[in-house]
Design an enzyme around this catalytic site. Structure first.
Site, PDB file in Angstrom:
ATOM      1  N   LYS A 109      -7.737  -5.449  -4.415  1.00  0.00           N
ATOM      2  CA  LYS A 109      -6.539  -6.209  -4.766  1.00  0.00           C
ATOM      3  C   LYS A 109      -6.634  -6.788  -6.177  1.00  0.00           C
ATOM      4  O   LYS A 109      -5.703  -7.424  -6.657  1.00  0.00           O
ATOM      5  CB  LYS A 109      -6.316  -7.339  -3.751  1.00  0.00           C
ATOM      6  CG  LYS A 109      -5.883  -6.828  -2.369  1.00  0.00           C
ATOM      7  CD  LYS A 109      -5.435  -7.981  -1.485  1.00  0.00           C
ATOM      8  CE  LYS A 109      -5.439  -7.649  -0.014  1.00  0.00           C
ATOM      9  NZ  LYS A 109      -4.400  -6.706   0.400  1.00  0.00           N
ATOM     10  N   GLN A 150      -5.522 -13.110  -2.154  1.00  0.00           N
ATOM     11  CA  GLN A 150      -4.316 -13.069  -2.994  1.00  0.00           C
ATOM     12  C   GLN A 150      -4.380 -14.009  -4.185  1.00  0.00           C
ATOM     13  O   GLN A 150      -3.412 -14.134  -4.922  1.00  0.00           O
ATOM     14  CB  GLN A 150      -3.063 -13.408  -2.156  1.00  0.00           C
ATOM     15  CG  GLN A 150      -2.798 -12.456  -1.014  1.00  0.00           C
ATOM     16  CD  GLN A 150      -2.480 -11.038  -1.460  1.00  0.00           C
ATOM     17  OE1 GLN A 150      -2.205 -10.788  -2.636  1.00  0.00           O
ATOM     18  NE2 GLN A 150      -2.529 -10.107  -0.530  1.00  0.00           N
ATOM     19  N   CYS A 159       1.238  -8.271   8.267  1.00  0.00           N
ATOM     20  CA  CYS A 159       0.086  -8.764   9.052  1.00  0.00           C
ATOM     21  C   CYS A 159       0.112 -10.280   9.203  1.00  0.00           C
ATOM     22  O   CYS A 159      -0.935 -10.934   9.205  1.00  0.00           O
ATOM     23  CB  CYS A 159      -1.242  -8.317   8.458  1.00  0.00           C
ATOM     24  SG  CYS A 159      -1.474  -6.551   8.556  1.00  0.00           S
ATOM     25  N   HIS A 219      -3.142 -14.505   7.432  1.00  0.00           N
ATOM     26  CA  HIS A 219      -3.125 -13.065   7.682  1.00  0.00           C
ATOM     27  C   HIS A 219      -3.827 -12.843   9.026  1.00  0.00           C
ATOM     28  O   HIS A 219      -4.705 -13.618   9.397  1.00  0.00           O
ATOM     29  CB  HIS A 219      -3.910 -12.394   6.545  1.00  0.00           C
ATOM     30  CG  HIS A 219      -3.851 -10.907   6.502  1.00  0.00           C
ATOM     31  ND1 HIS A 219      -4.578 -10.118   7.350  1.00  0.00           N
ATOM     32  CD2 HIS A 219      -3.155 -10.061   5.695  1.00  0.00           C
ATOM     33  CE1 HIS A 219      -4.343  -8.843   7.060  1.00  0.00           C
ATOM     34  NE2 HIS A 219      -3.476  -8.773   6.063  1.00  0.00           N
ATOM     35  N   ASP A 246      -9.770 -17.897   2.204  1.00  0.00           N
ATOM     36  CA  ASP A 246      -9.371 -16.501   2.023  1.00  0.00           C
ATOM     37  C   ASP A 246      -8.675 -16.414   0.663  1.00  0.00           C
ATOM     38  O   ASP A 246      -7.534 -16.834   0.502  1.00  0.00           O
ATOM     39  CB  ASP A 246      -8.431 -16.101   3.169  1.00  0.00           C
ATOM     40  CG  ASP A 246      -7.728 -14.770   2.919  1.00  0.00           C
ATOM     41  OD1 ASP A 246      -7.998 -14.129   1.887  1.00  0.00           O
ATOM     42  OD2 ASP A 246      -6.903 -14.383   3.769  1.00  0.00           O
TER      43      ASP A 246
END
Lengths: 147, 403
Positions: B225, B202, B363, B122, B199
């Protein structure tokens, strides 16, 4: 004799009223109208013809013939192409005065803002503004001659 | 088995019509909806407990501080951090990465050093590293991605070396759904002497995420999220790593003693929490984690994975549909394009049928460039989505694709 700007606007309002506010049919209809727009020569699809402020790419060119403004346009998305085809239908082959003095009431009446949402509404306003700018430029040329 | 109708009952936003159709919300990778208990907790805080945290002696300050620290404790357990001080609250994933890039970069990166990211990051895991590498004279290397949307690990092995100081990598790609082998990637980085940031934006709400098992040095994610409020994120860091880093921002909370001659800094986590945080949102993040814990990640994952497979296989069988990314290990997110319909048009036509998906580059512009496309249509799933919704989505895509 070409129907007046407002007659065409009323025609569009009538056509959209048949879609009974169904979003999907409305979008399909807009796309269908875009499909009827005459193709724009590839040579016009350049950066300087892009209407600024649109999410999609919209190329808009104009010319001035016998005192009338001729618009040609294309877009990389079918919905946007349909949207600009509506404006061309209303404003093509009009004098600069007709364009500059007309009020586009059909946009509001067919509930365009609801159909296209706020992001695309800004783009749609940019198209209208760009077409008016062209009309204004041709009006200046008409009155003051070419510089 | 989990009771999906009972879960849906907890999400008031789902019970509405959009353009005359029941809302089908498939934009969960952008943000998930919030269960009633999260909304209630936020309202309750402002109604009864609103006060600034830490350093207060009055009752409300105590309640607010207690609620805030309870979330920290639960968040630490949620990712199996060794201790709660290893959890730093941020505004979100982006701020977490910026914090590490800045603090780590300024203290540990020197001219000629290298940072490795991947081609499926991202922008928030690209730009902060670009900025700090430029500032420090370090080099940014990028692990390439196959046509299927998988990392080329042989290439990563070649890129790793004594100059590598940091490997910053996404766990689950927000565009392709690819699940990266973060444990192996971390192990390889550590062997080369590099630190690792994961990261997990997700992944953490969908897959088991255990920081001690992955052994990563840093891990970041956002509350919004995973059914929590916006404006809250977690930066996990191993105690030794966090203690070694200089502060990010200066201000209140992060100090021990301020003298004009010399200011000394607070201990972790407070050293990295300058200024008044989003207190109510942090407190309301706790019931979001509890919601996930009650269902259990294995059950959540198995349900979401079923929807994912149904969607991916369904899309594959529609003529004129192209999948973008078909990694063997993928989850929860499916990207696609229609041959005859522009992605923006596809998104609007689906919205006309009440289906919310995301269209664009998500993104991840370098990744889009890798595939030679402008963007994708992306459907992403959460635990409250149903098989029937995926059926309706597939039927709608087919209608658009074959018009």
């Amino acid at each position: 004799m070409k129907p007046a700007i407002n007659e065409i606007q009323d025609e569009i309002i009538e056509e959209f009223s048949l879609l009974e506010n169904d979003m999907e049919s409305t979008i399909f209809y807009i796309m269908e109208m875009g499909g009827k727009l005459p193709p724009l020569d590839e040579k016009y699809k350049v950066e300087e013809n892009i209407v600024k402020g649109c999410q999609s790419k919209v190329w808009l060119v104009s010319s001035f013939e016998d005192g009338k403004v001729i618009f040609k346009a294309d877009s990389n998305t079918d919905i946007t192409k349909g949207l600009i085809s509506l404006l061309i239908r209303v404003w093509n082959e009009r004098t600069p005065e007709e364009i500059l003095h007309s009020e586009l009431y059909f946009v509001e009446r067919i509930g365009m803002r609801k159909v296209i949402g706020s992001q695309r509404s800004n783009g749609f306003s940019s198209m209208i503004k760009q077409m008016k700018l062209y009309a204004l430029a041709f009006q200046n040329i008409q009155h003051h001659g070419r510089e | 088995m989990i009771d999906i109708p009972a879960i849906r009952e907890q999400f008031p936003v789902l019970h509405q019509e959009v353009n005359g159709h029941p809302l089908v919300y498939f934009d969960n990778a952008a943000t998930t909806q919030k269960p009633q208990r999260v909304i209630d907790a936020l309202l309750h805080y402002y109604r009864f407990d609103n006060s600034n945290i830490h350093r207060g002696v009055h009752t409300l300050a105590d309640r607010a501080t207690d609620g805030f620290e309870q979330t920290r404790e639960l968040a630490a357990k949620f990712i199996n951090a060794a201790e709660k001080e290893e959890v730093i609250f941020t505004k979100g994933t982006t701020e977490g990465i910026n914090l590490v890039a800045h603090s780590f970069g300024r203290s540990m990166l020197h001219p000629g050093d290298e940072v490795i990211i991947s081609a499926m990051e991202h922008h928030s895991n690209i730009v902060p590293w670009q900025m700090i590498c430029e500032e420090r004279g370090a080099l940014l290397k990028v692990i390439p991605v196959t046509e299927n949307g998988e990392l080329i690990l042989e290439e990563y092995a070649r890129q790793l070396g004594p100059k590598t100081k940091m490997v910053a990598l996404v766990h689950v790609s927000n565009t392709l759904g690819t699940v990266n082998p973060v444990r192996k990637i971390t192990e390889m980085a550590h062997q080369a002497g590099a630190k690792v940031l994961i990261d997990a934006a997700q992944s953490v709400g969908h897959l088991p995420v255990d920081v001690q098992e992955i052994d990563c040095d840093f891990l970041v994610f956002s509350a919004h999220k995973i059914y929590g409020p916006t404006g809250v994120g977690v930066l996990y860091g191993k105690r030794a790593e966090l203690e070694a880093l200089p502060p990010y921002q200066g201000g209140g909370s992060m100090i021990r003693d301020v003298r004009f001659e010399k200011t000394t800094y607070n201990d972790i986590p407070y050293k990295f929490e300058a200024g008044t945080p989003t207190i109510g949102e942090v407190i309301a993040f706790k019931p979001a984690i509890e919601f996930i814990n009650e269902l259990g990640k294995p059950a959540i994952h198995s349900h979401e994975d079923e929807l994912f497979r149904q969607a991916r296989e369904g899309l594959q069988s529609i003529p004129g549909v192209r999948l973008v990314g078909q990694a063997a290990e993928a989850s929860g997110i499916v990207s696609f394009l229609l041959e005859k319909t522009h992605l923006f048009d596809t998104g609007m036509l689906l919205d006309a049928r009440g289906i919310a998906i995301r269209t664009g580059h998500h993104c991840t512009q370098p990744l889009m460039e890798r595939f030679g496309i402008e963007g994708t249509c992306r459907a992403s799933f959460a635990v409250y989505n149903t098989k029937e919704e995926v059926d309706y989505f597939l039927e709608s895509v087919e209608k658009i694709a074959t018009r």
